[in-house]
Design a protein around this motif. Structure first.
Motif, short mmCIF file in Angstrom:
data_model
loop_
_atom_site.label_atom_id
_atom_site.label_comp_id
_atom_site.label_asym_id
_atom_site.label_seq_id
_atom_site.Cartn_x
_atom_site.Cartn_y
_atom_site.Cartn_z
N ASP A 117 -22.77 -28.72 -33.69
CA ASP A 117 -23.81 -28.63 -32.67
C ASP A 117 -24.63 -27.39 -32.98
OD1 ASP A 117 -25.36 -28.14 -30.43
OD2 ASP A 117 -23.82 -28.70 -28.99
N TRP A 118 -25.91 -27.59 -33.27
CA TRP A 118 -26.76 -26.47 -33.71
C TRP A 118 -27.62 -25.92 -32.57
CZ3 TRP A 118 -29.08 -28.92 -38.82
CH2 TRP A 118 -28.03 -29.30 -39.68
N SER A 119 -27.38 -26.32 -31.36
CA SER A 119 -28.28 -25.94 -30.26
C SER A 119 -28.25 -24.44 -29.98
CB SER A 119 -27.92 -26.72 -29.00
OG SER A 119 -26.58 -26.52 -28.61
N ASN A 120 -27.19 -23.76 -30.40
CA ASN A 120 -27.12 -22.32 -30.13
C ASN A 120 -28.02 -21.48 -31.03
OD1 ASN A 120 -25.20 -22.35 -27.98
ND2 ASN A 120 -23.59 -22.79 -29.47
N ILE A 121 -28.57 -22.09 -32.08
CA ILE A 121 -29.53 -21.34 -32.91
C ILE A 121 -30.97 -21.79 -32.61
CG2 ILE A 121 -27.88 -20.87 -34.76
CD1 ILE A 121 -29.29 -23.14 -36.36
N GLU A 122 -31.15 -22.36 -31.43
CA GLU A 122 -32.49 -22.81 -31.04
C GLU A 122 -33.49 -21.65 -31.06
OE1 GLU A 122 -34.63 -25.12 -27.28
OE2 GLU A 122 -32.44 -25.18 -27.50
N ASP A 123 -33.04 -20.45 -30.73
CA ASP A 123 -33.95 -19.30 -30.73
C ASP A 123 -34.50 -19.01 -32.12
OD1 ASP A 123 -31.13 -18.55 -31.18
OD2 ASP A 123 -31.94 -16.55 -31.53
N ILE A 124 -33.76 -19.40 -33.17
CA ILE A 124 -34.21 -19.16 -34.55
C ILE A 124 -35.15 -20.26 -35.02
CG2 ILE A 124 -33.42 -18.96 -36.96
CD1 ILE A 124 -30.82 -17.79 -35.94
N VAL A 125 -34.96 -21.49 -34.55
CA VAL A 125 -35.68 -22.64 -35.13
C VAL A 125 -36.70 -23.27 -34.18
CG1 VAL A 125 -33.66 -23.13 -36.56
CG2 VAL A 125 -33.95 -24.37 -34.40
N ILE A 126 -36.85 -22.76 -32.97
CA ILE A 126 -37.75 -23.38 -31.99
C ILE A 126 -39.17 -23.48 -32.58
CG2 ILE A 126 -38.38 -21.22 -30.83
CD1 ILE A 126 -37.59 -24.53 -29.05
N PRO A 127 -39.83 -24.62 -32.51
CA PRO A 127 -41.15 -24.79 -33.15
C PRO A 127 -42.25 -23.94 -32.53
CG PRO A 127 -40.09 -26.92 -32.84
CD PRO A 127 -39.26 -25.92 -32.10
N TYR A 128 -42.34 -23.93 -31.18
CA TYR A 128 -43.44 -23.23 -30.50
C TYR A 128 -42.86 -22.22 -29.53
CZ TYR A 128 -46.10 -27.13 -32.47
OH TYR A 128 -46.67 -28.04 -33.32
N ARG A 129 -42.75 -20.98 -30.00
CA ARG A 129 -42.07 -19.95 -29.20
C ARG A 129 -42.85 -19.58 -27.94
NH1 ARG A 129 -38.00 -17.97 -32.23
NH2 ARG A 129 -38.08 -18.45 -34.45
N GLU A 130 -44.16 -19.78 -27.95
CA GLU A 130 -44.96 -19.39 -26.79
C GLU A 130 -44.78 -20.36 -25.62
OE1 GLU A 130 -47.71 -21.65 -29.68
OE2 GLU A 130 -45.96 -20.32 -29.72
N TYR A 131 -44.15 -21.51 -25.88
CA TYR A 131 -43.87 -22.49 -24.82
C TYR A 131 -42.40 -22.39 -24.44
CZ TYR A 131 -48.44 -24.48 -25.81
OH TYR A 131 -49.79 -24.66 -25.96
N LYS A 132 -42.15 -22.13 -23.18
CA LYS A 132 -40.80 -21.87 -22.72
C LYS A 132 -39.91 -23.12 -22.81
CE LYS A 132 -41.77 -18.09 -19.48
NZ LYS A 132 -41.67 -17.63 -18.07
N LYS A 133 -38.65 -22.88 -23.06
CA LYS A 133 -37.65 -23.95 -23.03
C LYS A 133 -37.51 -24.49 -21.62
CE LYS A 133 -32.71 -24.77 -23.78
NZ LYS A 133 -31.41 -24.15 -24.18
N ILE A 134 -37.33 -25.80 -21.51
CA ILE A 134 -37.14 -26.42 -20.18
C ILE A 134 -35.75 -26.08 -19.67
CG2 ILE A 134 -37.03 -28.59 -18.92
CD1 ILE A 134 -39.04 -29.71 -20.98
N ASP A 135 -35.70 -25.23 -18.67
CA ASP A 135 -34.44 -24.83 -18.04
C ASP A 135 -34.70 -24.61 -16.56
OD1 ASP A 135 -32.06 -23.77 -17.18
OD2 ASP A 135 -31.82 -22.40 -18.86
N VAL A 136 -34.09 -25.45 -15.72
CA VAL A 136 -34.38 -25.41 -14.28
C VAL A 136 -33.32 -24.61 -13.52
CG1 VAL A 136 -35.60 -27.61 -14.38
CG2 VAL A 136 -33.15 -27.60 -13.86
N THR A 137 -32.55 -23.82 -14.23
CA THR A 137 -31.49 -23.04 -13.57
C THR A 137 -32.06 -22.13 -12.49
OG1 THR A 137 -30.10 -23.09 -15.55
CG2 THR A 137 -29.63 -21.38 -13.92
N ASP A 138 -33.10 -21.41 -12.81
CA ASP A 138 -33.69 -20.48 -11.83
C ASP A 138 -34.19 -21.23 -10.60
OD1 ASP A 138 -33.12 -18.37 -13.47
OD2 ASP A 138 -35.16 -18.21 -14.31
#
Length: 657
Positions: A285-306
């Motif tokens: 599972d490579w999801s933990n390196i998303e910060d390294i490979v994310i295509p468009y850093r200026e667009y926030k990841k969808i996370d509704v936790t807050d």
């Protein structure tokens, strides 16, 4: 070579038959059976088994639940006692079932139930060997549970207390230090594999003996028989082949981002990826390196936790939201026992197992979830996923005991994951008031698909190869099993170990499923199935647009399709279920819906890799890669010696007759 090895395996079986050791029945049509063809006696036995097996399941599950939710020594002893009793019950039931000639029983239901009882069982072994393999598996699981790793730069090694779930996974996910990642990866693999290697080799031997007595060539063949389809292996291989181009495009892009981060000292720009760099101790599972490979850093990841925290969500409210999702489809609400007995959050004052799981107590009324729920988006998706298992339990509860299961071993997880695909997307989160941004932004959608691909596409080759390795060692032997493990990982995943490995290691044991005797190909089947089910339900819901934006929430039409799948349990062949699911269009598990789901990302990856002028889509292999794990002694010598030994044994037996 494969012909020689297959001939070798057949000759071993012939030798065993000629010697007459431990062989209770000569098999016909592979599967062991006796001579009794009395339908009345068969039906009576099956009725008694159904009642007794359900009662035994209730006892064992109750004891397991008590220990999992209150980990005292008393509850552990009680659980072990009940599990031991169940093992004895299974052995007695197998002995009774194998007295019947299931192939000549005129009733098709009885015939199938008897065949299910006598296959995928170790009860064919004598009492001593049956107890031995049972205890071997328990010992390996116990060893695994007590492994502790030493932290990085802990030179005096006084505090070697890193646990897998609490520490090792966290470090592999969060650290970006090559030295620390290498250390933790090596610590875990070195602490797990070598201590249990001899036990595992004995387990392989005993598992093969049991399968031969059941009428199969080896344990791998018997594992595949659970799918009741002679073409299963080739169909799954074809499906994997179709997914490979998408995986290789993803791999190429991820490797380039890792190369930018770590440089040529750690990996080659066109070679395989060292396993420790992928954010996961297993590289699955490579999801933990998303910060390294994310295509468009200026667009926030969808996370509704807050947003969940702002709205005052609690674990109970998360489960109530999941229940409302299913009732909106026309499915059943959770029964009173679910709300009364489930463990929905971590209790105070006692030690519990927080591994998320759904439980069927086999009495048709008691179904529970055990989860140490926290208020965040990941746990919200997990709650919906686990409740899908409960829905499956509810709908097939009235089936005979042996049919209270998924249509094949991948169905339970596949259907639960299909629900997660609907819940875990911006469209659904917008509809339930947790996400207020525009869901049509191209960059946001590519980021979302990349996030999903790091979980799903990256997982595909690992889910496929684990049992390919097991099949290989069951058939060809354990002499080079660690090298075999890494050969498959290099071939299918493009992954190599970060440090030198030898045959003193057993790196496959780092995955608990391997030493716990848990088949793994079901997860590859589930991966394909989740997109196939999602696609059909989306079509029924009248969805228009990209598949990854589909949400079946409040669609009674999608719910009716889901009910049709759930209520049959295992009573119908899984190919019949897929035929119903697809309205007769196919009876195979297809990778096409998964490819449709990720098509926008594939187009983006192809364009990105082309612009970067990648010369190799995938990976090139050099001697330095295979030298990390290849043994010095070739395999051919040992195979030849084994063949000579078997031929000589047959000749000696014939001469002495």
């Amino acid at each position: 070579m494969n012909f020689v090895l297959s001939l070798c395996a057949r000759l071993v079986f012939v030798v065993t038959l000629l010697r007459g050791q431990d062989v209770l029945w000569v098999t016909d049509a592979r599967i062991a059976k006796g001579n009794n063809i009395n339908l009345g006696e068969a039906l009576q036995f099956l009725r008694e088994y159904d009642s007794e097996a359900s009662s035994m399941c209730l006892r064992v599950t109750t004891a397991q639940w008590s220990y999992a939710t209150n980990m005292t020594d008393f509850n552990k002893r009680r659980m072990i006692d009940e599990q031991t009793l169940k093992a004895k019950f299974d052995k007695v039931s197998w002995r009774k079932a194998v007295e019947f000639d299931w192939s000549r029983i005129p009733d098709p239901l009885a015939r199938r139930l008897l065949r299910m009882l006598v296959t995928n069982s170790r009860a064919s072994l004598g009492d001593d060997k049956f107890n031995e393999i049972y205890h071997l598996i328990s010992e390996m699981k116990d060893l695994y549970a007590h492994v502790r790793a030493c932290p990085y730069n802990n030179f005096d090694k006084l505090y070697c207390d890193l646990e897998l779930d609490l520490d090792v996974k966290r470090i592999m996910a969060k650290s970006r230090s090559n030295a620390e990642l290498t250390h933790i990866w090596q610590e875990w693999h070195n602490k797990v594999g070598p201590p249990m290697k001899n036990k595992f080799m004995r387990y392989v031997d005993l598992a093969n003996q049991a399968s031969i007595l059941n009428g199969f060539q080896n344990a791998g063949e018997e594992m595949r028989f659970a799918y009741e389809d002679e073409n299963f292996e080739s169909e799954i291989a074809q499906a994997f082949h179709k997914i490979q181009p998408l995986y290789k495009e993803l791999f190429t892009y991820v490797r380039r981002q890792l190369f930018k981060r770590y440089g040529p000292r750690v990996l080659r720009s066109n070679g395989p990826i060292p396993a420790h760099l992928l954010g996961d101790i297993w590289g699955q599972d490579w999801s933990n390196i998303e910060d390294i490979v994310i295509p468009y850093r200026e667009y926030k990841k969808i996370d509704v936790t807050d947003e969940m925290l702002r709205q005052g969500f609690t674990p109970l409210r998360m489960f109530q939201m999941a229940e409302e999702f299913y009732t909106s489809l026309g499915l059943k609400p959770m029964p009173p026992e679910f709300w009364r007995y489930s463990m929905l959050e971590r209790p105070n004052g006692r030690k519990v197992q927080c591994t998320v799981s759904a439980w069927d107590f086999c009495n048709k009324i008691d179904f529970r979830i055990k989860q140490c729920t926290e208020v965040n988006m990941n746990d919200l998706i997990t709650v919906h996923h686990e409740m899908a298992h409960i829905q499956y339990y509810l709908y097939y509860a009235d089936q005979p005991y042996l049919y209270r299961d998924g249509a094949n071993p991948g169905f339970h997880e596949g259907i639960a994951n299909a629900i997660s695909l609907s819940v875990n997307n911006p469209t659904h989160l917008y509809r339930v008031g947790l996400y207020n941004n525009n869901t049509d932004i191209y960059e946001t959608n590519i980021n979302f698909l990349m996030s999903m691909a790091l979980k799903k596409v990256a997982y595909a080759p690992f889910a496929y190869l684990v049992d390919q390795w097991r099949y290989q060692i069951f058939e060809y032997g354990v002499k080079t099993m660690n090298a075999d493990w890494w050969e498959l990982r290099l071939r299918f995943q493009g992954i190599v170990p970060p440090v030198k490995r030898t045959e003193s290691h057993l790196d496959a044991a780092a995955k608990r499923h391997v030493i716990a005797d848990m088949p793994y190909i079901r997860y590859f089947v589930a991966l394909l199935l989740e997109f196939q089910v999602h696609d059909v339900m989306c079509d029924a819901a009248g969805h228009r647009g990209p598949l990854h934006t589909c949400d079946i929430y409040r669609s009674r039409e999608a719910g009716r399709i889901l009910m049709d799948i759930l209520k049959s349990g295992k009573s119908r062949h899984w190919k019949d279920i897929i035929r119903v699911l697809t309205k007769g269009n196919t009876d195979t598990i297809s990778p096409e819906p998964m490819l449709d789901y990720f098509e926008p990302l594939l187009l983006w990856l192809e364009g990105k890799n082309k612009r970067e002028e990648e010369k190799i889509i995938g990976w090139s292999t050099k001697k330095e890669d295979t030298a990390l794990f290849q043994p010095l002694v070739s395999k051919g010598y040992s195979v030849g010696c084994s063949l000579v030994f078997v031929i000589n044994s047959v000749l000696l037996l014939v001469l002495n007759m």
